[in-house]
Write an enzyme that holds these catalytic residues in place. Structure first.
Site, mmCIF file in Angstrom:
data_model
loop_
_atom_site.group_PDB
_atom_site.id
_atom_site.type_symbol
_atom_site.label_atom_id
_atom_site.label_comp_id
_atom_site.label_asym_id
_atom_site.label_seq_id
_atom_site.Cartn_x
_atom_site.Cartn_y
_atom_site.Cartn_z
ATOM 1 N N ASP A 1 -18.207 3.994 15.288
ATOM 2 C CA ASP A 1 -18.482 5.432 15.326
ATOM 3 C C ASP A 1 -17.147 6.171 15.280
ATOM 4 O O ASP A 1 -16.136 5.657 15.765
ATOM 5 C CB ASP A 1 -19.208 5.808 16.629
ATOM 6 C CG ASP A 1 -20.607 5.195 16.692
ATOM 7 O OD1 ASP A 1 -21.142 4.865 15.615
ATOM 8 O OD2 ASP A 1 -21.140 5.034 17.805
ATOM 9 N N GLU B 1 -30.080 2.893 10.538
ATOM 10 C CA GLU B 1 -29.457 3.715 11.581
ATOM 11 C C GLU B 1 -30.544 4.326 12.463
ATOM 12 O O GLU B 1 -31.507 4.913 11.955
ATOM 13 C CB GLU B 1 -28.648 4.865 10.945
ATOM 14 C CG GLU B 1 -27.389 4.434 10.215
ATOM 15 C CD GLU B 1 -26.228 4.104 11.138
ATOM 16 O OE1 GLU B 1 -26.339 4.335 12.349
ATOM 17 O OE2 GLU B 1 -25.218 3.587 10.629
ATOM 18 N N TRP C 1 0.837 -1.211 0.000
ATOM 19 C CA TRP C 1 0.000 0.000 0.000
ATOM 20 C C TRP C 1 0.871 1.260 0.000
ATOM 21 O O TRP C 1 0.430 2.309 0.415
ATOM 22 C CB TRP C 1 -0.904 -0.004 1.229
ATOM 23 C CG TRP C 1 -2.095 -0.918 1.087
ATOM 24 C CD1 TRP C 1 -3.331 -0.570 0.635
ATOM 25 C CD2 TRP C 1 -2.177 -2.310 1.390
ATOM 26 N NE1 TRP C 1 -4.166 -1.667 0.622
ATOM 27 C CE2 TRP C 1 -3.488 -2.742 1.083
ATOM 28 C CE3 TRP C 1 -1.271 -3.254 1.869
ATOM 29 C CZ2 TRP C 1 -3.914 -4.060 1.251
ATOM 30 C CZ3 TRP C 1 -1.691 -4.557 2.042
ATOM 31 C CH2 TRP C 1 -2.998 -4.948 1.739
ATOM 32 N N HIS D 1 -13.498 -0.872 1.137
ATOM 33 C CA HIS D 1 -12.739 -2.105 1.340
ATOM 34 C C HIS D 1 -13.527 -3.241 0.695
ATOM 35 O O HIS D 1 -14.743 -3.303 0.827
ATOM 36 C CB HIS D 1 -12.531 -2.360 2.839
ATOM 37 C CG HIS D 1 -11.806 -3.643 3.114
ATOM 38 N ND1 HIS D 1 -10.658 -4.005 2.440
ATOM 39 C CD2 HIS D 1 -12.073 -4.668 3.957
ATOM 40 C CE1 HIS D 1 -10.258 -5.192 2.859
ATOM 41 N NE2 HIS D 1 -11.103 -5.613 3.783
ATOM 42 N N TYR E 1 -6.065 4.708 -0.512
ATOM 43 C CA TYR E 1 -7.505 4.471 -0.381
ATOM 44 C C TYR E 1 -7.839 3.883 0.984
ATOM 45 O O TYR E 1 -8.989 3.815 1.387
ATOM 46 C CB TYR E 1 -8.019 3.567 -1.513
ATOM 47 C CG TYR E 1 -7.737 2.100 -1.318
ATOM 48 C CD1 TYR E 1 -8.702 1.257 -0.769
ATOM 49 C CD2 TYR E 1 -6.515 1.541 -1.663
ATOM 50 C CE1 TYR E 1 -8.446 -0.089 -0.574
ATOM 51 C CE2 TYR E 1 -6.254 0.200 -1.474
ATOM 52 C CZ TYR E 1 -7.225 -0.608 -0.930
ATOM 53 O OH TYR E 1 -6.975 -1.936 -0.742
ATOM 54 N N CYS F 1 -6.818 -4.604 -1.686
ATOM 55 C CA CYS F 1 -7.991 -5.384 -1.270
ATOM 56 C C CYS F 1 -8.804 -5.973 -2.423
ATOM 57 O O CYS F 1 -9.242 -7.113 -2.360
ATOM 58 C CB CYS F 1 -8.891 -4.571 -0.347
ATOM 59 S SG CYS F 1 -9.747 -3.212 -1.140
ATOM 60 N N ASP G 1 -12.415 -12.876 4.004
ATOM 61 C CA ASP G 1 -11.583 -11.754 3.567
ATOM 62 C C ASP G 1 -10.124 -12.195 3.527
ATOM 63 O O ASP G 1 -9.563 -12.584 4.542
ATOM 64 C CB ASP G 1 -11.772 -10.584 4.552
ATOM 65 C CG ASP G 1 -11.115 -9.295 4.068
ATOM 66 O OD1 ASP G 1 -10.358 -9.345 3.082
ATOM 67 O OD2 ASP G 1 -11.363 -8.238 4.683
ATOM 68 N N GLU H 1 -31.609 -1.712 15.515
ATOM 69 C CA GLU H 1 -30.176 -1.438 15.459
ATOM 70 C C GLU H 1 -29.614 -1.331 16.873
ATOM 71 O O GLU H 1 -28.535 -1.845 17.165
ATOM 72 C CB GLU H 1 -29.917 -0.134 14.693
ATOM 73 C CG GLU H 1 -28.433 0.078 14.424
ATOM 74 C CD GLU H 1 -27.990 1.532 14.454
ATOM 75 O OE1 GLU H 1 -26.907 1.801 13.959
ATOM 76 O OE2 GLU H 1 -28.731 2.390 15.004
#
Length: 735
Positions: free
Chosen positions: A445, A492, A286, A380, A567, A321, A403, A497
């Site tokens: 958050d 949200e 990266w 991602h 990125y 990625c 992943d 949630e």
């Protein structure tokens, strides 16, 4: 059959005290199988030719023949028989005389690896019976004619995935006669999403065509405000790719007996796709320097990467990625596991998985890069694989996150998943594997915290909506985008949630409550900003807007910091600093423009032409701080592709790639790549330089092999300009 046959070489293998035989984790290695296995002393007059003897085995393995057609494996560019488990296939055996069921006895033997054992599923003897039971190994005769018989063979729905060797064994009073080793009768067995008893069964035909049989996909990149897309050639059916994918499981040392389980396969594959800690397929880089390798943005598909790894056995340089995810998708679809490539916009890379991305501000309200360790990736990419999860409670099967990008270790290795998407949505992150990490990627958050001189921390603002605000994949049957955010999270602010978050915290996701911190949000003034869409090499402006909802007049000391970023959200350099004082009238909005000149950013630019703007403002009268951050991406020119000549399978045609250099500088070290599954193998060509405003034209001749709708994909790579793509759909006619 005697299950292991010793050779001199085997005696040298060191055995530990725990195992009777060495680990059986290579599909490629073989044992020696005797052609004559005597029951005792053989009488002098015994002649094997007096008994039933196999003359030939016919596998019906051509793409147009029954097996590959019925098993949806006719696209594999591979001369051997490829079938899917849990579904019947046919072979024909020619004997030296007519088969007499009353007296003749023969059976089939499927073997895998060097130490075949029946209880491990690597030695499978199949007696010929009268009936095939669904989901179990068996064989029955469906046709007899002269010296030949035709068999229908059923494989087990939990059968190991890989390449089996086939022998036909004939019983005689003095011993067992076997056919000689013949690689032409090798049989590949894959997962079967068409079979209801298979762990990867998918019940929608259109989805199976997309997630298993489509060999081209779309990668969505850019950022939320400016979504970009490019095609990626998975090429799971191309020559040698199936063998390369089986080799990855050998490389990961996955015991052969575990290779029928998609959960295990995904777990080990997510580690072997990257080169960290096991010399896997791709080296991640990266840092914008790609000497001794290919820049991640230059790849157009997975085939070159997998084949280079398969032949050199050394990690291929370089991936980011979407390259890891593209190669992983090829691996999964090639083996028959339904898979899709996912993009999460504003993806949290949280260094201590506490659902809290900490951005520390200094006294002036600027970000303190020394203290800030977390980063927000513009986007991602990961994968989802479809399977049942018998290891989890009911309801957590279906799409699983896997992943291959090396981010954090899991059980001591760089890997991630499979984690149930359903478990992530509901906050049930106690279920394996790595659900807390994925939960944080889509739910964190952002806390803007100011550290006072005495060391106390004051939270200035919290952004609860930015992370994971859009999660997408390619739509079924088209190149458009399908939003799947709601599969990962509830709306949200909804009650569901909040419940999911409480569940995640209960199951061990760390979340600091805001009660124990000094935090009073700023309510009477809002700030936002917008960056104008701009083409690479041009000036553009950033507009900052304040809305003063109170009846007071305020002044705001405002800082704009423009950074060139990877990125991944990691800053390379700050190229723009600007501060001004804004006067905010009561009950009104006011806007301020900041001009960004191309001369300020061109020399520093990274390959994804990605900027990150940080705007912080301190309301002088109240001491409150407002902070907003956004990424913005420049428009990069595209390649134009056209064709010349008739588009007919088996006939020569031309593909022409054109590019005009729009920059105010000469491009150096230009490389073009072009590929199209079924039309042409990847071709690379280097061009020294392209002066400003001049056009490069490259013509390639090729003979398309497969009729149907195909896609041509091209990329251009140079020192100053990367991420330049072009693509074209072509309809190849039947001859």
């Amino acid at each position: 059959m005697s299950e292991t046959t010793s050779t001199n070489e085997e005696k040298k293998l060191p055995l530990n005290g725990r195992r009777a035989i060495p680990p059986n984790n290579s599909n490629d290695e073989e044992n020696e199988v005797p052609e004559m296995e005597a029951f005792g002393l053989i009488p002098r007059g015994f002649n094997p030719r007096d008994y039933l003897r196999v003359v030939d085995i016919y596998m019906f393995k051509d793409p147009h023949e029954i097996n590959k057609q019925e098993h949806h494996t006719d696209k594999y560019y591979n001369p051997k028989l490829i079938v899917r488990r849990g579904q019947a296939f046919q072979i024909r055996i020619d004997f030296n005389r007519p088969y007499r069921p009353e007296t003749d006895q023969f059976w089939l033997e499927y073997l895998m690896g060097r130490y075949p054992q029946q209880n491990k599923g690597t030695y499978i003897p199949i007696l010929v019976g009268n009936v095939l039971k669904p989901g179990q190994w068996g064989a029955k005769i469906i046709h007899r004619e002269n010296n030949s018989i035709r068999l229908s063979i059923m494989s087990s729905t939990t059968c190991i995935i890989g390449k089996f060797r086939l022998y036909v064994a004939v019983w005689t009073p003095f011993g067992i006669l076997r056919t000689r080793r013949n690689s032409a009768t090798d049989t590949y067995i894959l997962f079967n999403p068409w079979c209801q008893l298979d762990a990867v069964y998918l019940d929608d035909e259109k989805e199976r065509e997309e997630y298993v049989l489509n060999d081209v996909g779309v990668v969505f990149h850019g950022n939320v405000e400016d979504i970009k897309s490019r095609s990626w050639s998975y090429g799971q059916f191309e020559e040698n790719v199936l063998d390369a994918c089986l080799f990855l499981m050998d490389k990961a040392e996955l015991e052969l007996s575990g290779r029928g389980n998609p959960v295990k396969i995904c777990r080990v594959a997510s580690a072997v796709i990257n080169s960290r800690d096991d010399n896997g397929v791709l080296v991640g880089s990266w840092d914008n320097t790609y000497d001794y390798g290919v820049a991640p943005s230059a790849w157009t598909g997975s085939v070159d990467i997998l084949l280079e790894y398969y032949s050199s056995k050394q990690p291929v340089r370089y991936g980011q990625c979407w390259v890891f995810a593209g190669v992983f998708n090829t691996f999964l679809r090639c083996l028959g596991i339904p898979a899709r490539l996912i993009t999460n916009y504003s993806s949290a890379h949280d260094n201590n998985a506490n659902l809290r991305m900490d951005f520390f501000l200094d006294d002036e309200g600027k970000v303190d890069t020394r203290l800030t360790k977390d980063s927000v990736w513009n986007y991602h990419c990961w994968n989802e694989a479809w399977m049942t999860r018998p290891d989890l409670p009911v309801g957590f099967g279906g799409w699983q996150v896997v992943d291959g990008t090396p981010q954090e270790t899991s059980d001591g290795m760089y890997r991630c998943g499979p984690a149930s998407v359903q478990a992530i949505k509901h906050g049930h992150v106690c279920f394996q594997f790595d659900a807390p990490f994925v939960y944080a990627e889509v739910n964190s958050d952002i806390f803007y915290t100011r550290r006072e001189k005495n060391g106390t921390e004051v939270v200035e603002s919290i952004d609860t909506t930015r992370i994971g605000q859009l999660i997408v994949t390619k739509e079924v049957g088209g190149d458009g985008m399908m939003t799947i955010t709601e599969e990962y999270k509830f709306r949200e602010g909804s009650d569901e949630e909040r419940l999911a978050l409480e569940a995640a915290v209960m199951y061990g996701v760390k979340k600091q409550s805001t009660q124990d911190m000094a935090y009073q949000p700023q309510t009477d003034v809002d700030m936002d900003f917008h960056a104008q869409k701009a083409v690479l090499g041009n000036d553009f402006k950033v507009t900052i807007t304040f809305r003063n909802k109170s009846r007071n007049s305020y002044t705001a000391t405002t800082y704009l910091s423009g950074n060139i970023v990877f990125y991944t959200g990691v800053t390379k350099s700050e190229f723009k600093k600007h501060s001004f004082s804004a006067k905010l009238e009561p009950s009104s909005s006011s806007s301020f423009d900041v001009v960004i000149k191309s001369s300020e950013y061109m020399s520093e630019l990274l390959e994804q032409a990605s900027f990150h703007f940080f705007v912080t403002a301190r309301i002088n009268e109240t001491g409150k701080i407002l902070a907003v951050q956004k990424a913005t991406i420049l428009e990069v020119p595209t390649l134009r592709i056209k064709t010349k000549g008739e588009l007919v399978a088996g006939k020569e045609m031309s593909v022409i790639v054109e590019f005009t250099n729009p920059l105010k500088q000469t491009l150096e070290n230009v490389t073009l790549r072009l590929e199209g599954p079924g039309v042409l193998r990847t071709i690379r060509k280097q061009f020294g330089r392209i002066p400003m405003n001049s056009t490069l034209t490259w013509e390639v001749k090729c003979i398309p092999m497969r009729p149907g709708l195909r896609k041509l994909i091209a990329s251009l790579n140079s020192d100053a300009l990367r991420h330049v793509y072009g693509e074209l759909n072509v309809q190849i006619q039947k001859p």
